[in-house]
Structure formats: structure tokens, C-alpha cells
Scaffold this motif. Structure first.
Motif, short mmCIF file in Angstrom:
data_model
loop_
_atom_site.label_atom_id
_atom_site.label_comp_id
_atom_site.label_asym_id
_atom_site.label_seq_id
_atom_site.Cartn_x
_atom_site.Cartn_y
_atom_site.Cartn_z
N GLU A 1 -28.47 -7.21 -154.55
CA GLU A 1 -29.57 -8.17 -154.64
C GLU A 1 -29.57 -9.17 -153.48
O GLU A 1 -30.56 -9.87 -153.24
CB GLU A 1 -29.52 -8.94 -155.97
N ALA A 2 -28.44 -9.27 -152.76
CA ALA A 2 -28.36 -10.22 -151.65
C ALA A 2 -28.98 -9.69 -150.37
O ALA A 2 -29.29 -10.47 -149.46
CB ALA A 2 -26.90 -10.60 -151.39
N LYS A 3 -29.16 -8.38 -150.30
CA LYS A 3 -29.69 -7.79 -149.07
C LYS A 3 -31.08 -8.35 -148.77
O LYS A 3 -31.96 -8.40 -149.62
CB LYS A 3 -29.76 -6.28 -149.20
N GLY A 4 -31.24 -8.79 -147.52
CA GLY A 4 -32.53 -9.32 -147.07
C GLY A 4 -32.70 -10.81 -147.27
O GLY A 4 -33.67 -11.39 -146.75
N LEU A 5 -31.78 -11.45 -148.01
CA LEU A 5 -31.88 -12.90 -148.19
C LEU A 5 -31.44 -13.61 -146.90
O LEU A 5 -30.64 -13.10 -146.13
CB LEU A 5 -30.98 -13.36 -149.35
N ARG A 6 -31.98 -14.80 -146.68
CA ARG A 6 -31.62 -15.53 -145.46
C ARG A 6 -30.17 -16.04 -145.53
O ARG A 6 -29.58 -16.11 -146.62
CB ARG A 6 -32.59 -16.68 -145.23
N ARG A 7 -29.62 -16.36 -144.40
CA ARG A 7 -28.24 -16.79 -144.30
C ARG A 7 -28.03 -18.07 -145.13
O ARG A 7 -28.73 -19.07 -144.91
CB ARG A 7 -27.88 -17.06 -142.84
N PRO A 8 -27.08 -18.08 -146.05
CA PRO A 8 -26.84 -19.28 -146.84
C PRO A 8 -25.92 -20.26 -146.11
O PRO A 8 -25.20 -19.89 -145.18
CB PRO A 8 -26.15 -18.74 -148.10
N ASN A 9 -25.92 -21.51 -146.56
CA ASN A 9 -24.99 -22.51 -146.02
C ASN A 9 -23.57 -22.26 -146.51
O ASN A 9 -22.61 -22.56 -145.81
CB ASN A 9 -25.42 -23.92 -146.43
#
Length: 854
Positions: free
Chosen positions: A526-534
Motif C-alpha cells: 500500500e506504500a507504493k507510489g506514496l510521496r516521501r515521508p518525513n
């Protein structure tokens, strides 16, 4: 009865021909316990004790033991850990009998008994070891195997008996015991208390207290409760008593509803004891507590109020979990503790709706991690060959890791099935004994999960997994792949299956992704494609258990921005992970102490504030060199004093004052603290108790100024409560500026009789080894290690680990580490379980030494 040579020869003939051998080695072996549990039943004890008011005078006893015997081919073995001369007469079924005293046992040939009903009558002198005799009161403490130090008995948990007790005591004393009080009669200069027969209970739960106690009686929901205490501050008693009765009543009501079983014993009394060894002990019908845990000062923090509620819930839960259903053997002692802890949390939550209870539960992780990260990591369910080592099983793994594991189990099977399983377990084994595997079998039948293999890793194995984040990004900064990997710290390919919540932190909104980590690795699709987190927290909701190794980006962001996180739970989890990060050498102690100072400026959650203060104190004293302390102390004192002055609640003011009192080192700070102690200065909104002033005096004494003796003597004169006065007088030599006085005090601790009041000893040892005294105290480390085995044999269950923790806590020098390592190298055959305790106690010292001297 003393045995002469002729009787010894006859005994060999009698016992050596027809009788099969029974294990009569010291303690109670598993083999002996198994034999007795299979051949002895319908056990009853009728005990009469004559207790004099003078501590040094012997207590005399008359005991009748009734039971059914199903096998006469082996000797009947009673446990009694006293010299042979303590036994005056022994009769079997009304006739005088020969017996042999050997290895803490009374051995009687099986041929003297009948198949079926039997009766043993014994006149004896009672052993004092576990009677905790004081000038004005006495109380028993028989857990785990100490009943046999006082009375002859079958001292094992799976031989439950019914007890009838009669106590002859001084006329001005009172008495309380497990059974209901039937009658109270004055006879000349004595008062006699007749207690009725109990429900079936194990020997370690037998209890009574006698002495000069005050009594308070209350009724809640048609149930009478009696509280016994020795507190002389009437205002403190009045201020606390209503809450104490209410908390007990609500806990009983909750447990009756949750379990579907009414309170299972005849009465509910409790005794508040000065300097009691534990927070509490769950004797059915007469729970014992440390008085300071329930009688809170006006300056008590929110954490202390929560702690009191949790302690009461814990001990009350034991009435069902541990007393009604008892573990079969002490290898499962953790089951009664985890049920009490876990249920205690469920009970307390509704009473404190303003508290974030998930955040509160997070405290279990820090405590459990302190053991699981050490070389002394042990499994929850530990093997036990003999009850004389049962005390070594207790610790943070039982009290902190086990509740986490139980929460995992409830999540795995669901709350409904979990509760149904608990109810079935309690009903099936009421007034009997059960094992952990009995419960797993019940839940296995109700659930679709493979709980056997789950239990094998989480319960039967030590350690925790190391969980790493493997993340890479596309050129435009979105996540290409996020992977969690778990590794076994011992490289044994073990897999800790658990549900995690991967928390991806962003400036505008956060994303939490549930993940089931059931293999060595899992890709978070589910994390694929999400923007880079802090930052990324794999234990995003605080459920996951392990060492969550942070990536560089997460570490740097949290060190810079942790106070800005909006959710208190998220901040608590971040602190937990950063603490582990520091202990493994990635973040520096200075990084965390600076972060803590900044975080206190904006933190609003009381639980987080208290934990930050605990971390500050820990880093200040254990992870900084003396020179580093001097560099930071003025800034720290100033920050804490500012928060103290601006705090709006008593709880917050108390928390900040306790922290400030502990770290104060500057001349100005010490002068201010002395003025507060002298009552020439005060803190608006904070009223101090006698105990508060005692702690201020000890902190001032530790600073080593010339007036130390005057401060201690003045404080001693101020103390009005006789029990607190005696304790303060005991620890004063450990606070002395004179090293020779401290040396003499330590030498005296080598004698068993001088360690009788264990909480006093633990406090004094902590003062001896305070970081400000570490250099001069280093010479005490080796002899403390050398007497640890004796302390394990003579002390109560928590004392060995508490003693060695107090000994090592203040040290971090390379030479101190060398002393411990050399001792272990020179003792390759040292008790394995005690060696684990040493490794657990020394882990902070090892890590601090590495951090500070690498």
C-alpha cells in the motif's frame, strides 16, 4: 526428636527395604512435587500459634495436618526449613512417631500411615525467616516457597489446602488472616483470635498479620471491607481511605462481571504495611500492601494516582487469576501475574477517562526492553527444576513483556473469544491448578489460529526481533518499495509473528498502513507510489514489539521535530524508539537531553511529561560524564525551575519538583533546595509531606557538603511516624560523608540478620552507589556479587535483582565493567538464573560505559 546412631540404623532398615526412594534434596524438586500431588489429597491444616510481643522470644506452634494418602510405598515428606531442634513432637494418627530430619524435610516412613485418611500432629517452634517480626507488628510473606521456613507443610502450589488458624497474641494487638474471624477472646494477658476455615489455597498464599494496627471498616455494594494500617498522619488516612475502598469495590465489581464468577473467597480485608517488600501481595481474604503505595501525599503525581489504582486492580484481579485458579508449578507463575496486570489495565481505564491508556500501556515496553536487549534476556515461561529457585523467575519479562504478549494474543483471537476462553478457564479449574498450556488448548478450540506455534516463540523463547526499514524511492520522490525485515538477534532464524501499523509521517497528514509481519520480511504494498515521508514508525500504534531500528532520515527528523508531532501517542512512540536508538549508539545522550529540554516547553500530556523527566534523569546520572553534567546542569535546573513555577496542577508541580530535586548540583540550586527543606522557602501550590522532607534531606546529604551530619540528624528528629523514623535511621550511615562509616555499613550488610528489612537495604545500597559516590563505592561491587547467591537463598523474591540493580546502577566506568566481567569469568559454574540477573542489572552500565568511553 533427635535421632541417635541406633535409631539411624533402624531407620535405614525401615526405609531402605520396602519403600521406594523419594527425592529429598533441599527445596522442593519437581519430582517430589509430582509424587505428592498424585498421592496426597483432601488436605487440611489446623494451626495454633502463640506469638509473644517481644521480638526475640520464640513463637510456639501446634499443627494438625489431615489428608488422604493413596500410596504407602514411599515416605511421606514434609517441608520444614529449620533445625531439627525446632521440632518437639510428631504424632501420626494419634501415636508418637519416629522421623528423620534431612535437607529441610521431615521424612516419615510410609508404613506409619493408612491408605485413606491420616492425621499428623506436630509441636514445634515457628521459624522466623519469613515472619517479618518488628517490635509492634508481625506479618508473613510466604511466596514462593517460604511457608516451610515457618511451619511444617507440603510447600508446593499444586497441593491446595484448607486452613484454620488460631492466634494467641498480646492483649493490645489485633490480628487478620485469610479466613473469616469467628471469635475474639481475652485470656489473662493475651487475646485469642479464632479464624474459620479457608477455601482451598496454596501454601504461598497463607497469610496473617498481628500487631498494633488501626482499623477502618467500609461497606460497598453490600460487601464489608476492613483496612488495617499503622499510619499516624490522620489527615493522610482521611484523605485517602475513601478512594482506597472505592477502587477495591469497583475492581471487584468489574471482575465479577467480566469473569461471570462472584468474588470467590469469604471476606475481603487488606493490610497496609510500612516498608512492605512489594507493592502488594494477593493473599485471599487479606491482601498486603506497601502503605506508601496507597496512602498518597497531597503532592502525589497523576502517575502515582494511576499507579495506586493499577496496583489495587492488579491485586484484586489475583483473587480470580492466581488464587481461585493457581498455576500448577512456578514455571507458570507468569500466568497469574500477566492476567492480573492485563486485567488490572482493563479495570483502571474507565476510572481515568482523561488518560490516554494506550500511551500508558506503552510503559510496559520500556521495562520489558530493558531485559530483552540485555545478555540476560529470558523467556516468559522459564523451566524450573526446584522451587528453591522460583524467586529468580520474577522480573520485567513477567510483569511487562507478558502483558504485551497477552495483548497480542487478544488481538490475534479477538476480544470476544479471549473473554470466553478466560471464563471457561476459570470455571473449569476453580479452586484447582492449571498450566499455560491448559489455557492455550481452550483458546485453540475456540479460535482458528495456530496458538501452539505462536506461543512457542513469544512465550517459550527469550529476546525480541530486530526490525529494519528498507525503503527506496523513484526519481520523482515517491516510494518505489517499502519493506520491513525482521532478524533474530541470536541468528537462530526465529520468526516473531505480529501485527504492525506502519506510520508514514508528513507535514500535512499522516498515513497508517496495517501490516502482518509473519515471515522474515514483508513488502508494504500500500506504500507504493506514496510521496516521501518525513519519518517512518513501523510500530505506529504502539502495539509492535521489537527493536525498531531507525533509518537515518527518521532519526534526524525526530531529533529536530519530535515536539511538533500532534498526537501524544505518536510522540510517546517516537521517544521509545529514540531511546533504543541512543542505547545502540546511533543518537547521542546529549542529543536526547537537548531534545527533552525543548520538548518540555510544549508537551501537554502528563504521561509524556513524566516519561521525558524520567529520561532526563536517567541520561543525566547514567549517560553523562561528570564534566558533561557540569556543562548542562545550570541549563537543566533553570528549565525545570521555570516549569515548576508555571505548572498549573499539583501533579505537574510535583513531577517537576521531584525531577529538579534529583538533578540539582549547582551551589545556587543546592542552597534553594536546602531552604525548601528548612521551610524558609516554599513552592506555591505544593504541600510537602514528612516523606518529601526525608527525600530532600537525603538529596542534600548526597551532595557531600560539610553540614551533611547536621541535616540528617535534624531530619531524624523531625520525623514523627515511628516506622519512617526507624527506616531513616537505618539508611543514615549509607549517606554519611565519612567513607569509613559507609564501609562499616556495607560490611554489616554481609550478615543476613542485617538485611532483614529488605526495602531499607535496597534504599541504602542505592545511596552507597549513587553516581556522586560511584568512585568510592566501586570496591563494594565484587563483594556484592559474592553474596548474591546467599541473598537469593535468604531473601524474598525480588530482593536479589533489586539488590544487584541498586549496586550497579550508579556505575559506568571501565573499571566497574571489568570487575563484573572478571567475576563472571572466574565463576563459570555460577547459578545460571542468577547470572541472568547480573547481566540484566549490568546492561545499562555496559552500554553507558561503551557510549561514554569508546
Amino acid at each position: 526428636m533427635k535421632q541417635n546412631f541406633l535409631f539411624g540404623f533402624i531407620w535405614l532398615i525401615l526405609c531402605g527395604c520396602d519403600n521406594e526412594l523419594v527425592d529429598t534434596s533441599p527445596g522442593v524438586s519437581w519430582e517430589l512435587a509430582q509424587h505428592r500431588s498424585k498421592t496426597i489429597s483432601k488436605l487440611k491444616y489446623d494451626i495454633i500459634l502463640n506469638i509473644p510481643g517481644i521480638v526475640d522470644n520464640p513463637i510456639l506452634g501446634l499443627e494438625t495436618i489431615r489428608f488422604n494418602l493413596s500410596n504407602k510405598s514411599q515416605n511421606v515428606v514434609l517441608d520444614f526449613r529449620q533445625p531439627e531442634e525446632y521440632i518437639h513432637t510428631v504424632k501420626i494418627n494419634g501415636r508418637s512417631s519416629n522421623y528423620l530430619v534431612e535437607n529441610q524435610h521431615i521424612i516419615i516412613d510410609g508404613s506409619f500411615f493408612n491408605l485413606g485418611k491420616n492425621q499428623i500432629d506436630i509441636e514445634f517452634r515457628v521459624g522466623d525467616m519469613s515472619l517479618n517480626r518488628n517490635d509492634e507488628f508481625l506479618y508473613t510473606l510466604f511466596v514462593p516457597d517460604r511457608a516451610a521456613t515457618a511451619i511444617p507443610c507440603f510447600d508446593q502450589p499444586n497441593l491446595k489446602g484448607r486452613y484454620t488458624l488460631t492466634l494467641y497474641i498480646p492483649k493490645e494487638w489485633t490480628a487478620v488472616a485469610n479466613g473469616p474471624l469467628l471469635d475474639e477472646v481475652e485470656k489473662e494477658d493475651q487475646r485469642v483470635f479464632y479464624f474459620g476455615e479457608t477455601q482451598p489455597i496454596s501454601t504461598y498464599l497463607l497469610a496473617f498479620a498481628v500487631g498494633k494496627f488501626q482499623k477502618l471498616t467500609a461497606e460497598r455494594n453490600d460487601r464489608k471491607m476492613v483496612m488495617y494500617h499503622r499510619e499516624t498522619d490522620k489527615e493522610k488516612v482521611s484523605r485517602n481511605s475513601e478512594a482506597i475502598f472505592n477502587l477495591h469495590s469497583s475492581a471487584i465489581t468489574w471482575l465479577e462481571e467480566y469473569t461471570g464468577i462472584d468474588y470467590p473467597f469469604q471476606k475481603f480485608d487488606f493490610v497496609l504495611i510500612p516498608a512492605f517488600q512489594y507493592g502488594g501481595m494477593e493473599h485471599p481474604g487479606t491482601v498486603f500492601y506497601k502503605d506508601a503505595s496507597l496512602f498518597l501525599d497531597e503532592s502525589a503525581t497523576k502517575s502515582q494516582h494511576l499507579g495506586r489504582a493499577g496496583l489495587i486492580a492488579h491485586e484484586t484481579a489475583h483473587m480470580w487469576f492466581g488464587d481461585l485458579v493457581t498455576m500448577n508449578w512456578f514455571d507458570d507463575v507468569w500466568t497469574k501475574e500477566v492476567f492480573a496486570n492485563f486485567m488490572g489495565g482493563k479495570i483502571v481505564n474507565p476510572s481515568f477517562p482523561e488518560i490516554n491508556h494506550d500511551l500508558r500501556f506503552l510503559s510496559h515496553y520500556s521495562s520489558a526492553y530493558s531485559v530483552d536487549r540485555s545478555l540476560g534476556a529470558n523467556q516468559i515461561r522459564q523451566p524450573l527444576e526446584n522451587l528453591n529457585m522460583a524467586g529468580t523467575l520474577y522480573g520485567a519479562i513477567i510483569y511487562s513483556k507478558a502483558p504485551v504478549v497477552m495483548k497480542h494474543l487478544e488481538l490475534l483471537v479477538g476480544e470476544k473469544i479471549f473473554r470466553e476462553g478466560m471464563q471457561k478457564y476459570l470455571k473449569q479449574f476453580s479452586y484447582r491448578n492449571a498450566t499455560w498450556l491448559d489455557l492455550i488448548q481452550i483458546l485453540d478450540e475456540l479460535s482458528k489460529e495456530d496458538l501452539g506455534s505462536w506461543s512457542k516463540i513469544w512465550v517459550e523463547e527469550p529476546d525480541r526481533p530486530i526490525i529494519d526499514i528498507d525503503v527506496n524511492f523513484t526519481p520523482n520522490g515517491t516510494i518505489r518499495r517499502l519493506k520491513l525485515k525482521q532478524t533474530d538477534p541470536k541468528k537462530e532464524n526465529r520468526i516473531w509473528k505480529q501485527h504492525l501499523n506502519v506510520h508514514l509521517g508528513y507535514a500535512d497528514a499522516d498515513i497508517v498502513i496495517p501490516v502482518y509481519l509473519k515471515n522474515k520480511s514483508v513488502i508494504v504494498t500500500e506504500a507504493k507510489g506514496l510521496r516521501r515521508p518525513n519519518y517512518i514508525l513501523p510500530n505506529g500504534r504502539g502495539i509492535g514489539y521489537g527493536y525498531f531500528r531507525m533509518d537515518k532520515t527518521t532519526r534526524e527528523y525526530l531529533l529536530a521535530h519530535l515536539p511538533e508531532l500532534t498526537d501524544p501517542m505518536k510522540r510517546g512512540i517516537a521517544w521509545l524508539n529514540l531511546w533504543e536508538d541512543m542505547l545502540y549508539g546511533f543518537s547521542s545522550p546529549n542529543d536526547l537531553i537537548q531534545l527533552a529540554i525543548r520538548a518540555l516547553e510544549t508537551e501537554t500530556d502528563i504521561l509524556n511529561i513524566q516519561r521525558i523527566l524520567e529520561r532526563l534523569n536517567d541520561i543525566f546520572w547514567h549517560y553523562l560524564l561528570d564534566s558533561q553534567r557540569q556543562e548542562i546542569v545550570l541549563k537543566l535546573e533553570t528549565a525545570l525551575k521555570t516549569h515548576l513555577d508555571s505548572a498549573e496542577t499539583v501533579s505537574l508541580k510535583s513531577s517537576f519538583f521531584h525531577a529538579l530535586r534529583s538533578v540539582t548540583l549547582t551551589d545556587g540550586g543546592i542552597s534553594w533546595l536546602k531552604n525548601v527543606w528548612m521551610k524558609s522557602d516554599s513552592i506555591t501550590g505544593l504541600k510537602f509531606s514528612e516523606r518529601d522532607y526525608m527525600y530532600m534531606a537525603t538529596e542534600l546529604a548526597l551532595r557531600g557538603k560539610s553540614e551533611t551530619a547536621d541535616i540528617l540528624n535534624t531530619q531524624l528528629e523531625r520525623i514523627e511516624n515511628p516506622d519512617r523514623k526507624a527506616r531513616f535511621k537505618f539508611v543514615m550511615p549509607a549517606l554519611s560523608n565519612d567513607e569509613l562509616i559507609r564501609d562499616t555499613f556495607f560490611e554489616n550488610l554481609k550478615k543476613e540478620q542485617n538485611r532483614a528489612r529488605e526495602p531499607w537495604v535496597q534504599q541504602a545500597v542505592g545511596y552507597l552507589h549513587h553516581p556522586l559516590r560511584a568512585r568510592s563505592a566501586q570496591k563494594y561491587i565484587r563483594p556484592s556479587l559474592e553474596i548474591l547467591e546467599e541473598i537469593q537463598k535468604t531473601g524474598d523474591i525480588f530482593f536479589p535483582s533489586r539488590f544487584i540493580n541498586a549496586t550497579l546502577a550508579g556505575h559506568h566506568s571501565l573499571s566497574s565493567v571489568e570487575i563484573v566481567n572478571r567475576f563472571l569469568e572466574e565463576h563459570p559454574d555460577y547459578s545460571p538464573k542468577l547470572k541472568l540477573k547480573i547481566f540484566q542489572a549490568s546492561d545499562r552500565m555496559f552500554r553507558a560505559s561503551k557510549i561514554l568511553h569508546q
